[in-house]
Design a protein around this motif. Sequence first.
Motif, PDB file in Angstrom:
ATOM      1  N   ILE A  91      47.047   2.156  26.909  1.00 29.07           N
ATOM      2  CA  ILE A  91      46.038   2.909  27.980  1.00 29.07           C
ATOM      3  C   ILE A  91      45.250   3.903  27.627  1.00 29.07           C
ATOM      4  O   ILE A  91      43.996   4.214  27.790  1.00 29.07           O
ATOM      5  CB  ILE A  91      46.654   2.794  29.387  1.00 29.07           C
ATOM      6  N   LEU A  92      46.013   5.117  27.154  1.00 28.90           N
ATOM      7  CA  LEU A  92      45.352   6.066  26.928  1.00 28.90           C
ATOM      8  C   LEU A  92      44.550   6.011  25.687  1.00 28.90           C
ATOM      9  O   LEU A  92      43.522   6.794  25.688  1.00 28.90           O
ATOM     10  CB  LEU A  92      46.554   7.311  26.685  1.00 28.90           C
ATOM     11  N   SER A  93      45.052   5.135  24.562  1.00 27.58           N
ATOM     12  CA  SER A  93      43.920   5.056  23.778  1.00 27.58           C
ATOM     13  C   SER A  93      42.607   4.493  24.232  1.00 27.58           C
ATOM     14  O   SER A  93      41.650   4.930  23.764  1.00 27.58           O
ATOM     15  CB  SER A  93      44.657   3.841  22.722  1.00 27.58           C
ATOM     16  N   GLY A  94      42.605   3.534  25.140  1.00 35.06           N
ATOM     17  CA  GLY A  94      41.354   2.877  25.676  1.00 35.06           C
ATOM     18  C   GLY A  94      40.613   4.160  26.086  1.00 35.06           C
ATOM     19  O   GLY A  94      39.389   3.990  26.491  1.00 35.06           O
ATOM     20  N   ILE A  95      41.428   4.703  27.045  1.00 34.15           N
ATOM     21  CA  ILE A  95      40.670   6.197  27.669  1.00 34.15           C
ATOM     22  C   ILE A  95      39.993   7.015  26.871  1.00 34.15           C
ATOM     23  O   ILE A  95      38.885   7.270  27.014  1.00 34.15           O
ATOM     24  CB  ILE A  95      41.585   6.717  28.482  1.00 34.15           C
ATOM     25  N   ARG A  96      40.803   7.196  25.710  1.00 35.78           N
ATOM     26  CA  ARG A  96      40.368   8.256  24.699  1.00 35.78           C
ATOM     27  C   ARG A  96      38.833   7.578  24.111  1.00 35.78           C
ATOM     28  O   ARG A  96      37.757   8.100  23.903  1.00 35.78           O
ATOM     29  CB  ARG A  96      41.143   8.366  23.482  1.00 35.78           C
ATOM     30  N   ILE A  97      38.670   6.409  23.726  1.00 37.82           N
ATOM     31  CA  ILE A  97      37.797   5.845  23.486  1.00 37.82           C
ATOM     32  C   ILE A  97      36.530   5.539  24.072  1.00 37.82           C
ATOM     33  O   ILE A  97      35.506   6.188  23.783  1.00 37.82           O
ATOM     34  CB  ILE A  97      37.905   4.204  22.695  1.00 37.82           C
ATOM     35  N   LEU A  98      36.899   5.296  25.333  1.00 42.37           N
ATOM     36  CA  LEU A  98      35.729   5.306  26.428  1.00 42.37           C
ATOM     37  C   LEU A  98      35.073   6.733  26.729  1.00 42.37           C
ATOM     38  O   LEU A  98      33.955   6.880  27.084  1.00 42.37           O
ATOM     39  CB  LEU A  98      36.252   4.686  27.847  1.00 42.37           C
ATOM     40  N   ASN A  99      36.001   8.027  26.479  1.00 42.65           N
ATOM     41  CA  ASN A  99      35.454   8.957  26.840  1.00 42.65           C
ATOM     42  C   ASN A  99      35.369   9.841  25.841  1.00 42.65           C
ATOM     43  O   ASN A  99      34.797  11.014  25.693  1.00 42.65           O
ATOM     44  CB  ASN A  99      36.618   9.575  27.935  1.00 42.65           C
TER      45      ASN A  99
END
Length: 101
Positions: A91-99
């Motif tokens: 989940i954090l990996s996805g948030i990192r990419i999106l942000n």
Amino acid sequence: HKPMMTSDHAVLFTKEDCAPCTDTKAFLKEVLTDEPGLGMFISVLRKEHHSQLVATYKLETYPTLLVVDEMGEELSRVIGGKKIREYLKDILSGIRILNNV
């Protein structure tokens, strides 16, 4: 200080006297030490202090991790400490990419 142009944000809902909540918060803190910059995209809220949000998102089990967009719309939900710990890094990996962190 530029305005935040975030895409997704994670919100961990916990409650008092909840061992899985305590374990999950400790795990989150540990993960964030390895992920500098992501802390600003994650909030930890106690249900006792946020009854309106609890009602809005119809939360019944704790801990619950929500991923929401910039308008507060729920994108995904993970319920239970064990599952949250299992999926948190993804989940954090996805948030990192999106942000773009």
